[in-house]
Design a protein around this motif. Structure first.
Motif, PDB file in Angstrom:
ATOM      1  N   ARG A 165       0.968  -1.313   0.026  1.00 50.51           N
ATOM      2  CA  ARG A 165       0.025   0.074   0.183  1.00 50.51           C
ATOM      3  C   ARG A 165       0.985   1.141  -0.036  1.00 50.51           C
ATOM      4  N   LEU A 166       1.906   1.199   0.688  1.00 48.69           N
ATOM      5  CA  LEU A 166       2.817   2.482   0.765  1.00 48.69           C
ATOM      6  C   LEU A 166       3.301   2.797  -0.597  1.00 48.69           C
ATOM      7  N   ALA A 167       3.623   1.668  -1.182  1.00 46.70           N
ATOM      8  CA  ALA A 167       4.304   2.024  -2.629  1.00 46.70           C
ATOM      9  C   ALA A 167       3.105   2.744  -3.589  1.00 46.70           C
ATOM     10  N   ALA A 168       2.004   2.155  -3.561  1.00 44.67           N
ATOM     11  CA  ALA A 168       0.804   2.488  -4.277  1.00 44.67           C
ATOM     12  C   ALA A 168       0.474   4.118  -3.910  1.00 44.67           C
ATOM     13  N   GLU A 169       0.503   4.332  -2.532  1.00 43.95           N
ATOM     14  CA  GLU A 169       0.177   5.685  -1.947  1.00 43.95           C
ATOM     15  C   GLU A 169       1.155   6.886  -2.521  1.00 43.95           C
ATOM     16  N   ARG A 200       1.203  -8.036  -2.845  1.00 39.13           N
ATOM     17  CA  ARG A 200       0.239  -7.795  -4.046  1.00 39.13           C
ATOM     18  C   ARG A 200      -1.182  -7.310  -3.450  1.00 39.13           C
ATOM     19  N   SER A 201      -1.554  -7.935  -2.573  1.00 37.54           N
ATOM     20  CA  SER A 201      -2.829  -7.597  -2.032  1.00 37.54           C
ATOM     21  C   SER A 201      -2.966  -6.262  -1.782  1.00 37.54           C
ATOM     22  N   GLY A 202      -2.084  -5.738  -0.874  1.00 32.17           N
ATOM     23  CA  GLY A 202      -1.985  -4.533  -0.481  1.00 32.17           C
ATOM     24  C   GLY A 202      -1.739  -3.432  -1.261  1.00 32.17           C
ATOM     25  N   PHE A 203      -0.941  -3.799  -2.444  1.00 34.06           N
ATOM     26  CA  PHE A 203      -0.735  -2.840  -3.764  1.00 34.06           C
ATOM     27  C   PHE A 203      -2.094  -2.678  -4.257  1.00 34.06           C
ATOM     28  N   GLU A 204      -2.667  -3.761  -4.613  1.00 32.36           N
ATOM     29  CA  GLU A 204      -3.867  -3.621  -5.390  1.00 32.36           C
ATOM     30  C   GLU A 204      -5.054  -3.109  -4.970  1.00 32.36           C
ATOM     31  N   GLU A 205      -5.080  -3.480  -3.445  1.00 39.10           N
ATOM     32  CA  GLU A 205      -6.303  -2.842  -2.738  1.00 39.10           C
ATOM     33  C   GLU A 205      -6.133  -1.263  -2.590  1.00 39.10           C
ATOM     34  N   GLY A 206      -4.712  -0.893  -2.334  1.00 37.82           N
ATOM     35  CA  GLY A 206      -4.359   0.467  -2.198  1.00 37.82           C
ATOM     36  C   GLY A 206      -4.474   1.231  -3.571  1.00 37.82           C
ATOM     37  N   ALA A 207      -4.158   0.575  -4.625  1.00 34.07           N
ATOM     38  CA  ALA A 207      -4.554   1.314  -5.987  1.00 34.07           C
ATOM     39  C   ALA A 207      -5.921   1.420  -6.235  1.00 34.07           C
ATOM     40  N   ARG A 208      -6.767   0.701  -5.891  1.00 32.95           N
ATOM     41  CA  ARG A 208      -8.086   0.518  -6.134  1.00 32.95           C
ATOM     42  C   ARG A 208      -8.664   1.945  -5.242  1.00 32.95           C
ATOM     43  N   GLN A 209      -8.526   1.863  -4.087  1.00 32.21           N
ATOM     44  CA  GLN A 209      -8.937   2.793  -3.410  1.00 32.21           C
ATOM     45  C   GLN A 209      -8.567   4.361  -3.682  1.00 32.21           C
ATOM     46  N   ALA A 214      -4.066  -0.126 -12.312  1.00 35.98           N
ATOM     47  CA  ALA A 214      -3.073  -1.013 -11.810  1.00 35.98           C
ATOM     48  C   ALA A 214      -3.179  -2.128 -12.656  1.00 35.98           C
ATOM     49  N   VAL A 215      -1.713  -2.879 -12.958  1.00 38.34           N
ATOM     50  CA  VAL A 215      -1.645  -4.112 -13.327  1.00 38.34           C
ATOM     51  C   VAL A 215      -0.488  -4.814 -12.672  1.00 38.34           C
ATOM     52  N   HIS A 216      -0.706  -6.244 -12.669  1.00 39.22           N
ATOM     53  CA  HIS A 216       0.313  -6.855 -11.721  1.00 39.22           C
ATOM     54  C   HIS A 216       0.745  -8.115 -12.801  1.00 39.22           C
ATOM     55  N   ARG A 217       2.259  -8.008 -12.874  1.00 42.64           N
ATOM     56  CA  ARG A 217       2.813  -9.147 -13.796  1.00 42.64           C
ATOM     57  C   ARG A 217       3.848 -10.045 -13.013  1.00 42.64           C
TER      58      ARG A 217
END
Length: 338
Positions: A165-169, A200-209, A214-217
């Motif tokens: 989430r920190l990375a997304a923020e 991954r879940s933290g990043f994706e949830e943060g990105a959505r909010q 976002a895309v994960h590969r």
């Protein structure tokens, strides 16, 4: 399995003498003790857990189950193993390394043989089959990692959900709206490694909010693999300006590919790595990174095992707080993507 009688025969003494050497209940001359200890070492004898319990003795050994995968980053794993060893020595304990390729059978063997007083598991999966063995045998243990069900367990780990989430923020604060997460090889996600799944879940949830696209590969980390992933990301989403990397092997190739594509870091593209600080400092430009105290994982795991050996067995989950350190690889999102 070597028996006590075989040790006695090799040392030229009676089985009872070997037992006395192991239990310390009777004085044995130094020459005799030396012969017995030499025979024990040469034959690889390990007293049965029940016998040692009757003697009121501990092995003063902790078994550390280390990952044996080509997709793990060895320097971090070694740093954790060293910290476990150093912390164990503070309690008068030595560390026995066991590879996790033996799976649940290896943990069961260690638990039943009495080879070690406690076990520390690394590379914990979300539904790790080794945990059932720990519960079944009542082994004093600690996990460096967090499974899906941590009831009754002692665990220590980085807060990987928060790290993602920190990375997304950070990218959102800089104005990036299209971002890509380049992760570990597909095999890591297939075995449901907790550190990868949770980040991954933290990043994706943060990105959505935060309203990020976002895309994960997954990525093997070789130059060819990173090139393939990078090309597909830009083909599918040419407006991508933010990259998050949780794969140490992929960082260098990604920076090279961005330069080759004419995308200057951080003017045209920002890169955030989930890695330790020394690695982040090695690249040019130096990397904005999300990291945590690796050595504390090993130290805390040993403390948890020792607490359980001393009769304190409450559930205990410790998540170490990650920190984002901003450096030259991240900047404001460009107004126009090349």
């Amino acid at each position: 399995m070597v028996t006590l009688a075989e040790v006695a025969k090799a040392a030229g003494v009676s089985p009872s003498t070997v037992s006395y050497v192991l239990s310390g209940k009777r004085a044995i001359s130094e020459p005799t003790r030396a012969r017995v200890e030499q025979a024990i070492s040469l034959l690889g004898y390990h007293p049965h857990a029940g016998a040692r319990a009757l003697a009121g003795k501990r092995s003063h050994i902790i078994a550390l189950v280390v990952p044996l995968h080509t997709d793990v980053y060895v320097p971090v794993m070694m740093e954790i193993a060293i910290s476990v060893t150093m912390a164990a020595r503070q309690f008068g304990y030595d560390v026995l390394l066991i590879t996790n390729d033996e799976g649940p059978d290896g943990v069961r063997r260690v638990a039943r043989s009495g080879l070690a007083d406690g076990v520390i598991l690394m590379d914990v999966q979300m539904d790790d089959p080794r945990i059932a063995v720990l519960r079944e045998t009542g082994t004093h243990s600690a996990l460096i990692g967090l499974p899906r069900d941590a009831r009754g367990l002692a665990c220590v780990d980085h807060d990987f959900v928060r790290a993602g989430r920190l990375a997304a923020e950070h990218l959102a604060e800089l104005g990036h709206r299209e971002v890509a997460f380049i992760g570990y090889p597909a095999a890591v996600y297939e075995r449901h490694a907790g550190y990868a799944e949770r980040t991954r879940s933290g990043f994706e949830e943060g990105a959505r909010q935060l309203g990020l696209r976002a895309v994960h590969r997954p990525c093997d980390g070789t130059y060819e693999s990173v090139a393939g992933v990078f090309t597909r990301i830009l083909a599918d989403r040419p407006g991508t300006t933010g990259f998050v990397v949780q794969n140490e092997g992929a960082i260098g190739p990604l920076l090279s590919l961005l330069r080759a594509a004419g995308r200057v870091v951080p003017e045209d593209a920002s890169v955030v790595a989930l890695c330790q600080e020394p690695l982040a400092e090695q690249f040019s430009p130096r990397l904005t990174a999300v990291s945590g105290p690796t050595r504390e994982l090993g130290t805390r795991a040993v403390e948890l095992v020792m607490s359980r050996l001393n009769g304190d067995v409450p559930d205990d989950v410790t998540l170490l707080t990650p920190v984002l350190s901003r450096r030259e690889s991240s900047g404001r999102a460009p107004t126009k993507v090349a």
